[in-house]
Design a protein around this motif. Sequence first.
Motif, PDB file in Angstrom:
ATOM      1  N   PRO A 265       0.820  -1.206   0.000  1.00 31.23           N
ATOM      2  CA  PRO A 265       0.000   0.000   0.000  1.00 31.23           C
ATOM      3  C   PRO A 265       0.860   1.265   0.000  1.00 31.23           C
ATOM      4  CG  PRO A 265       0.084  -0.938   2.204  1.00 31.23           C
ATOM      5  CD  PRO A 265       0.836  -1.881   1.306  1.00 31.23           C
ATOM      6  N   ASN A 266       0.233   2.417  -0.106  1.00 28.69           N
ATOM      7  CA  ASN A 266       0.935   3.700  -0.006  1.00 28.69           C
ATOM      8  C   ASN A 266       1.716   3.746   1.303  1.00 28.69           C
ATOM      9  OD1 ASN A 266      -2.001   5.010  -1.409  1.00 28.69           O
ATOM     10  ND2 ASN A 266      -0.033   5.103  -2.408  1.00 28.69           N
ATOM     11  N   GLY A 267       2.944   4.199   1.213  1.00 25.98           N
ATOM     12  CA  GLY A 267       3.751   4.380   2.423  1.00 25.98           C
ATOM     13  C   GLY A 267       4.377   3.107   2.958  1.00 25.98           C
ATOM     14  N   ALA A 268       4.290   2.004   2.203  1.00 29.02           N
ATOM     15  CA  ALA A 268       4.810   0.717   2.695  1.00 29.02           C
ATOM     16  C   ALA A 268       6.338   0.674   2.720  1.00 29.02           C
ATOM     17  CB  ALA A 268       4.282  -0.424   1.823  1.00 29.02           C
TER      18      ALA A 268
ATOM     19  N   LYS B 124       8.074   0.898  -0.506  1.00 29.97           N
ATOM     20  CA  LYS B 124       8.475   0.358  -1.819  1.00 29.97           C
ATOM     21  C   LYS B 124       9.502   1.267  -2.502  1.00 29.97           C
ATOM     22  CE  LYS B 124       4.237   0.458  -3.385  1.00 29.97           C
ATOM     23  NZ  LYS B 124       3.616   1.133  -2.214  1.00 29.97           N
ATOM     24  N   THR B 125       9.218   2.570  -2.525  1.00 26.61           N
ATOM     25  CA  THR B 125      10.134   3.500  -3.188  1.00 26.61           C
ATOM     26  C   THR B 125      11.469   3.542  -2.453  1.00 26.61           C
ATOM     27  OG1 THR B 125       8.277   4.808  -3.968  1.00 26.61           O
ATOM     28  CG2 THR B 125      10.408   5.910  -3.935  1.00 26.61           C
TER      29      THR B 125
HETATM   30  N1  LIG Z   1      12.663  11.802   4.423  1.00 32.96           N
HETATM   31  C1  LIG Z   1      11.639  11.250   5.073  1.00 32.96           C
HETATM   32  N2  LIG Z   1      11.362  11.578   6.352  1.00 32.96           N
HETATM   33  C2  LIG Z   1      10.337  10.999   7.027  1.00 32.96           C
HETATM   34  N3  LIG Z   1       9.509  10.081   6.477  1.00 32.96           N
HETATM   35  C3  LIG Z   1       9.742   9.721   5.205  1.00 32.96           C
HETATM   36  C4  LIG Z   1      10.799  10.264   4.420  1.00 32.96           C
HETATM   37  N4  LIG Z   1      10.765   9.712   3.193  1.00 32.96           N
HETATM   38  C5  LIG Z   1       9.721   8.843   3.198  1.00 32.96           C
HETATM   39  N5  LIG Z   1       9.106   8.861   4.396  1.00 32.96           N
HETATM   40  C6  LIG Z   1       7.967   8.035   4.798  1.00 32.96           C
HETATM   41  O1  LIG Z   1       8.346   6.680   4.698  1.00 32.96           O
HETATM   42  C7  LIG Z   1       7.245   5.870   4.333  1.00 32.96           C
HETATM   43  C8  LIG Z   1       7.625   4.999   3.144  1.00 32.96           C
HETATM   44  O2  LIG Z   1       7.766   5.816   1.997  1.00 32.96           O
HETATM   45  P1  LIG Z   1       7.932   5.203   0.536  1.00 32.96           P
HETATM   46  O3  LIG Z   1       7.928   6.360  -0.417  1.00 32.96           O
HETATM   47  O4  LIG Z   1       9.084   4.294   0.496  1.00 32.96           O
HETATM   48  O5  LIG Z   1       6.574   4.376   0.404  1.00 32.96           O
HETATM   49  P2  LIG Z   1       5.892   3.723  -0.894  1.00 32.96           P
HETATM   50  O6  LIG Z   1       5.545   2.316  -0.527  1.00 32.96           O
HETATM   51  O7  LIG Z   1       6.742   3.908  -2.092  1.00 32.96           O
HETATM   52  O8  LIG Z   1       4.583   4.590  -1.018  1.00 32.96           O
HETATM   53  P3  LIG Z   1       3.698   4.979  -2.318  1.00 32.96           P
HETATM   54  O9  LIG Z   1       3.093   3.713  -2.788  1.00 32.96           O
HETATM   55  O10 LIG Z   1       2.685   5.920  -1.770  1.00 32.96           O
HETATM   56  O11 LIG Z   1       4.607   5.620  -3.305  1.00 32.96           O
HETATM   57  C9  LIG Z   1       6.090   6.821   4.045  1.00 32.96           C
HETATM   58  O12 LIG Z   1       5.234   6.847   5.177  1.00 32.96           O
HETATM   59  C10 LIG Z   1       6.765   8.179   3.876  1.00 32.96           C
HETATM   60  O13 LIG Z   1       5.925   9.248   4.298  1.00 32.96           O
END
Ligand SMILES: Nc1ncnc2c1ncn2[C@@H]1O[C@H](COP(=O)(O)OP(=O)(O)OP(=O)(O)O)[C@@H](O)[C@H]1O
Length: 273
Positions: free
Chosen positions: A51-54, A56-57
């Motif tokens: 999901p969002n925020g998991a 992945k990125t």
């Molecule tokens: N520099 C940072 N400081 C604090 N929190 C961060 C930072 N960068 C990312 N996060 C948090 O880390 C978590 C994971 O982020 P990430 O972008 O890896 O998720 P994701 O799975 O790719 O999400 P999405 O599917 O929405 O793109 C998220 O809750 C994001 O808000």
Amino acid sequence: MGSPWQYSVVPDSADLVINAADLVVRRGKTTLLDHVSWQVELDERWVVLGPNGAGKTTLLNLASARMHPTSGIMRILDEQLGKVDLFELRPRIGISTAALSEAIPVDELVLDVVITAAWAVMGRWHEEYDPIDEARARALLEQFGVDHLAARRYSTLSEGERKRVQIARALMTDPELLLLDEPAAGLDLGARERLVRTLADLAADPDSPALILVTHHVEEIPPGFTHALLLADGGVVASGLIDDVMTADNLTKTFGVPLDLQRHGSRFSARAA
Ligand SMILES: Nc1ncnc2c1ncn2[C@@H]1O[C@H](COP(=O)(O)OP(=O)(O)OP(=O)(O)O)[C@@H](O)[C@H]1O
């Protein structure tokens, strides 16, 4: 203090494209990745779902040598992050992300979007390209069905056409690892299905690099993908062969809502139970 134990549990292996051991990424008080271990072999095709925020990125940023872990060991193509020249490692990794696409200058021609990957730059300037570079860029545009757009400005393309050009660019340096971050995001149903078919062809080609595709949607998993990593809250919910990992139970844990999972041949669909 050194950590010799890590070397004994993380064996070097030429067949491992990714060898991640106990990765933790923290930013301030937030834990983005929480003790993630993951191994990817040369001939595997992985989908990373969550999901969002998991996280992945974040994991993709590590896998593309664009970020270091706070702790743990990340080995990519048999090189360890922190001990390798990133400028030598990065050309061995192809990556397609929305962020890279946004960095393309508005007046850039499609052929140049692909060919400039040979110099790892965005925006053609005065670099010299060999005829062989141009031939490769054109062949990749043809492979992804967008060779007729070579002379168009990238900014005039549809989202589906852009995704194909991005993947062609990511393959320009003949990488050993290809990372695709949500390649079907923003595509209409027809464009998504055409892209899924193209990615299935890529997965089936034994000459393709190891593939890692990040998505939120099980419908976007192309046939031929062999493994899945399910992430939630920065941690691994399940990891392994796609047939073992893709269950309603695991998806329910991953997305935090009761989900039914249907399998249609080699494709998946999911909805609330
Ligand atoms: N520099 C940072 N400081 C604090 N929190 C961060 C930072 N960068 C990312 N996060 C948090 O880390 C978590 C994971 O982020 P990430 O972008 O890896 O998720 P994701 O799975 O790719 O999400 P999405 O599917 O929405 O793109 C998220 O809750 C994001 O808000």
